[in-house]
Enzyme design. Structure first.
Site, PDB file in Angstrom:
ATOM      1  N   GLY A  46       0.841  -1.197   0.000  1.00  0.00           N
ATOM      2  CA  GLY A  46       0.000   0.000   0.000  1.00  0.00           C
ATOM      3  C   GLY A  46       0.867   1.234   0.000  1.00  0.00           C
ATOM      4  O   GLY A  46       2.065   1.158   0.291  1.00  0.00           O
ATOM      5  N   GLN A  51       2.834   9.972   1.838  1.00  0.00           N
ATOM      6  CA  GLN A  51       4.146   9.314   1.832  1.00  0.00           C
ATOM      7  C   GLN A  51       5.019   9.751   0.659  1.00  0.00           C
ATOM      8  O   GLN A  51       6.233   9.511   0.660  1.00  0.00           O
ATOM      9  CB  GLN A  51       3.985   7.781   1.795  1.00  0.00           C
ATOM     10  N   CYS A  93       6.225  -0.151   7.565  1.00  0.00           N
ATOM     11  CA  CYS A  93       5.798   1.025   6.808  1.00  0.00           C
ATOM     12  C   CYS A  93       6.979   1.534   5.992  1.00  0.00           C
ATOM     13  O   CYS A  93       8.090   1.654   6.511  1.00  0.00           O
ATOM     14  CB  CYS A  93       5.313   2.107   7.765  1.00  0.00           C
ATOM     15  N   LEU A  94       6.718   1.850   4.740  1.00  0.00           N
ATOM     16  CA  LEU A  94       7.779   2.346   3.863  1.00  0.00           C
ATOM     17  C   LEU A  94       8.335   3.677   4.381  1.00  0.00           C
ATOM     18  O   LEU A  94       9.459   4.035   4.048  1.00  0.00           O
ATOM     19  CB  LEU A  94       7.250   2.508   2.429  1.00  0.00           C
ATOM     20  N   HIS A 135      -4.190   0.856   7.800  1.00  0.00           N
ATOM     21  CA  HIS A 135      -2.852   1.481   7.831  1.00  0.00           C
ATOM     22  C   HIS A 135      -2.798   2.686   6.874  1.00  0.00           C
ATOM     23  O   HIS A 135      -2.303   3.747   7.234  1.00  0.00           O
ATOM     24  CB  HIS A 135      -1.818   0.409   7.454  1.00  0.00           C
ATOM     25  N   GLU A 136      -3.353   2.515   5.665  1.00  0.00           N
ATOM     26  CA  GLU A 136      -3.302   3.611   4.670  1.00  0.00           C
ATOM     27  C   GLU A 136      -4.225   4.762   5.074  1.00  0.00           C
ATOM     28  O   GLU A 136      -3.859   5.930   4.910  1.00  0.00           O
ATOM     29  CB  GLU A 136      -3.666   3.106   3.276  1.00  0.00           C
ATOM     30  N   HIS A 139      -2.624   7.010   7.507  1.00  0.00           N
ATOM     31  CA  HIS A 139      -1.673   7.966   6.905  1.00  0.00           C
ATOM     32  C   HIS A 139      -2.388   9.262   6.509  1.00  0.00           C
ATOM     33  O   HIS A 139      -1.814  10.339   6.618  1.00  0.00           O
ATOM     34  CB  HIS A 139      -1.019   7.375   5.651  1.00  0.00           C
TER      35      HIS A 139
HETATM   36  O1  GNR Z   1       4.287  -2.544   2.424  1.00  0.00           O
HETATM   37  C1  GNR Z   1       3.655  -2.464   3.477  1.00  0.00           C
HETATM   38  N1  GNR Z   1       3.402  -3.602   4.177  1.00  0.00           N
HETATM   39  C2  GNR Z   1       2.524  -3.664   5.228  1.00  0.00           C
HETATM   40  C3  GNR Z   1       2.524  -4.820   5.993  1.00  0.00           C
HETATM   41  C4  GNR Z   1       1.663  -4.957   7.047  1.00  0.00           C
HETATM   42  C5  GNR Z   1       0.795  -3.937   7.328  1.00  0.00           C
HETATM   43  C6  GNR Z   1       0.782  -2.769   6.585  1.00  0.00           C
HETATM   44  C7  GNR Z   1       1.637  -2.648   5.530  1.00  0.00           C
HETATM   45  S1  GNR Z   1       1.598  -1.211   4.566  1.00  0.00           S
HETATM   46  C8  GNR Z   1       3.231  -1.148   3.984  1.00  0.00           C
HETATM   47  C9  GNR Z   1       3.419  -0.036   2.964  1.00  0.00           C
HETATM   48  C10 GNR Z   1       3.148   1.289   3.605  1.00  0.00           C
HETATM   49  O2  GNR Z   1       3.910   1.855   4.341  1.00  0.00           O
HETATM   50  N2  GNR Z   1       1.997   1.832   3.366  1.00  0.00           N
HETATM   51  O3  GNR Z   1       1.666   2.984   3.934  1.00  0.00           O
HETATM   52 NI    NI Z   2       2.778   3.100   5.796  1.00  0.00          NI
END
Ligand code: GNR
Ligand code: NI
Length: 172
Positions: A46, A51, A93-94, A135-136, A139
């Site tokens: 995601g 980001q 998270c990236l 999670h997204e 953000h």
């Molecule tokens: O690549 C991602 N892997 C992930 C793994 C478990 C829960 C959430 C994520 S999201 C993350 C990419 C990211 O930072 N998205 O905002």
């Molecule tokens: Ni993230």
């Protein structure tokens, strides 16, 4: 098509509440495609517009396995309308490189959003896809997965993450 630079915590854009998008213009569609390319290149499941430094309510998600067909979801102005059950799975998270920990989430969510063609979509998802939506969407409200940690665990995170940041600086 372009791969966009990913912002890392503590970049202030990651703490801002993102603005809703109005009409889905060609410019926004190009941004969505570039975000998808950036997500696949990372690789990640995601990516939210903040980001890549854009404070707008847009996320891309693809939780298909590496040997499956891609299943790209492009979501403008996404909302979670219902939640059910509990999940406690490892996240990363990236924008927070090198740190992984389990986070309490809902197990199943129903999300509403506008797709790349501006059509209203409602999707009920579970598993990794449900975690990714939560999670997204976080953000877009300036919330990172580490903001869900207890004060004790957040302290441990800060110490560990400072070392990651120091190492990244050394590599410059
Ligand atoms: O690549 C991602 N892997 C992930 C793994 C478990 C829960 C959430 C994520 S999201 C993350 C990419 C990211 O930072 N998205 O905002
Ligand atoms: Ni993230």
């Amino acid at each position: 098509m372009a791969i966009l630079p990913i912002r890392h915590y503590p970049d202030p854009v990651l703490k801002q509440k993102a603005e809703p998008v109005g009409e889905i213009t060609d410019e926004l569609r190009t941004l969505a495609r570039d975000m998808a390319e950036t997500m696949y290149a990372a690789p990640g499941v995601g990516l939210a517009a903040p980001q890549v430094g854009i404070s707008k309510r847009l996320v891309v998600i693809d939780c298909a396995g590496s040997n499956e067909e891609p299943q790209l979801i492009t979501a403008f102005n996404p909302e979670i309308v219902t939640r059910e059950g509990e999940s406690y799975e490892e996240e990363g998270c990236l924008s927070v490189p090198g740190y992984y920990t389990r986070i309490h989430r809902s197990a199943q969510v129903t999300a509403r959003f506008l797709d790349i063609d501006g059509r209203r979509v409602e999707m009920t998802v579970d598993g990794l896809l449900a975690v990714a939506f939560q999670h997204e969407l976080d953000h877009l409200d300036g919330i990172l997965f580490v903001d869900h940690l207890s004060p004790l665990k957040k302290g441990l995170f800060r110490k560990k993450y400072q070392k990651v940041l120091d190492q990244m600086k050394e590599q410059l």
